[in-house]
Design a protein around this motif. Structure first.
Motif, short mmCIF file in Angstrom:
data_model
loop_
_atom_site.label_atom_id
_atom_site.label_comp_id
_atom_site.label_asym_id
_atom_site.label_seq_id
_atom_site.Cartn_x
_atom_site.Cartn_y
_atom_site.Cartn_z
N GLY A 228 11.49 63.97 -6.32
CA GLY A 228 11.02 63.91 -7.70
C GLY A 228 10.00 62.82 -7.93
O GLY A 228 8.98 63.03 -8.59
N GLU A 229 10.27 61.63 -7.36
CA GLU A 229 9.33 60.52 -7.50
C GLU A 229 8.01 60.83 -6.80
O GLU A 229 6.93 60.57 -7.34
N GLY A 230 8.11 61.41 -5.61
CA GLY A 230 6.90 61.74 -4.86
C GLY A 230 6.06 62.78 -5.56
O GLY A 230 4.83 62.68 -5.61
N ALA A 231 6.73 63.79 -6.13
CA ALA A 231 6.00 64.84 -6.85
C ALA A 231 5.25 64.25 -8.05
O ALA A 231 4.11 64.64 -8.33
N GLU A 232 5.88 63.33 -8.74
CA GLU A 232 5.23 62.69 -9.89
C GLU A 232 4.00 61.91 -9.47
O GLU A 232 3.00 61.87 -10.19
N VAL A 233 4.06 61.27 -8.30
CA VAL A 233 2.93 60.50 -7.79
C VAL A 233 1.78 61.41 -7.38
O VAL A 233 0.61 61.15 -7.66
N VAL A 234 2.12 62.51 -6.69
CA VAL A 234 1.10 63.38 -6.10
C VAL A 234 0.47 64.31 -7.13
O VAL A 234 -0.75 64.57 -7.08
N ALA A 235 1.24 64.80 -8.08
CA ALA A 235 0.76 65.84 -9.00
C ALA A 235 -0.57 65.50 -9.67
O ALA A 235 -1.48 66.35 -9.69
N PRO A 236 -0.77 64.29 -10.22
CA PRO A 236 -2.06 64.01 -10.88
C PRO A 236 -3.26 64.11 -9.93
O PRO A 236 -4.36 64.47 -10.35
N SER A 237 -3.03 63.83 -8.64
CA SER A 237 -4.14 63.88 -7.69
C SER A 237 -4.58 65.29 -7.35
O SER A 237 -5.63 65.51 -6.74
N LEU A 238 -3.78 66.29 -7.75
CA LEU A 238 -4.12 67.68 -7.46
C LEU A 238 -5.00 68.32 -8.53
O LEU A 238 -5.49 69.42 -8.33
N THR A 239 -5.20 67.61 -9.63
CA THR A 239 -5.96 68.18 -10.75
C THR A 239 -7.33 68.67 -10.32
O THR A 239 -7.79 69.75 -10.75
N ASP A 240 -8.00 67.90 -9.48
CA ASP A 240 -9.36 68.26 -9.07
C ASP A 240 -9.39 69.40 -8.04
O ASP A 240 -10.47 69.87 -7.68
N HIS A 241 -8.22 69.83 -7.59
CA HIS A 241 -8.17 70.85 -6.54
C HIS A 241 -7.69 72.20 -7.04
O HIS A 241 -7.48 73.12 -6.23
#
Length: 223
Positions: free
Chosen positions: A108-121
């Motif tokens: 859950g913590e990792g998903a929260e960290v990674v999710a914003p970085s996927l916006t550009d993809h």
């Protein structure tokens, strides 16, 4: 859904690799960068190996997984390891890989960290999927208590899931991200999976998660 049948798996692998290469080249012709989302598992390995030698501008391709087991990247269960060993070689070594696993964090913590970085993809330029006999795709599993969250239209770009009967927790791209891909491709082998896919057409995504992505998808099948 459009199903393309092949006489054998070798022919399928060769043709799907060529098809994906063509879709990536087309996407690159109109964009500075493109995203390529791929599954883990054993099925795509030969496709990856053939695709990795393709002559295209891999330096402008961002490769990410459709889902990942929450294990270290060197663990045999890691999808990132499979992609690194089979796809990110030869010419494709120039691609940018977007890892999901974050050491020391919970799914859950990792998903929260990674999710914003996927916006550009997103939307994903080219998506390759597999499917299990139970009609799961990515890490969207029927009967998983966390499935409704990953099927939600407003789900974050990366979701933690805890499928029962699986050895590890996972993270997965949600249904709306998978279904929103500009080019969707599904590879399945065997009569059992073909029958499961045909059953899924008449079921809800809650019963058969693959049903969430079947609109305008190219399906490649060989016995």
């Amino acid at each position: 859904m459009n199903i393309i049948e092949y006489a054998d798996r070798e022919m399928l692998v060769m043709n799907v690799a060529n098809k994906l290469a063509g879709k990536l080249k087309s996407a690159l012709s109109g964009n500075d960068r493109v995203s390529f989302a791929v599954p883990g598992g054993s099925t795509p390995g030969p496709i990856f190996e053939m695709l990795s030698a393709t002559d295209l501008d891999w330096s402008r391709v961002d490769v990410m997984l459709t889902d990942e087991r929450w294990v270290d990247v060197d663990d045999p269960l890691s999808n990132a390891r499979l992609v690194r060993e089979h796809l990110l070689n030869d010419r494709a070594a120039a691609a940018q890989f977007i890892p999901f696993f974050r050491p020391g964090l919970s799914p859950g913590e990792g998903a929260e960290v990674v999710a914003p970085s996927l916006t550009d993809h997103v939307p994903i330029s080219v998506l390759l999927l597999g499917m299990g006999d139970d009609m799961h795709t990515a890490s969207l599993f029927p009967g998983d208590p966390s499935l409704p969250d990953a099927l939600a239209a407003d789900a974050p770009l990366l979701c933690p899931v805890y499928p029962e009967g699986q050895p590890t927790a996972r993270v997965t791209l949600p249904a709306h991200v998978l279904d929103g891909a500009l080019n969707k491709h599904l590879v399945i082998f065997g009569d059992e999976k073909r029958a499961a896919l045909e059953r899924a057409e008449g079921l809800s995504p809650e019963e058969a998660p693959i049903a969430a992505v079947l609109d305008e998808i190219e399906v490649y099948w060989a016995a």
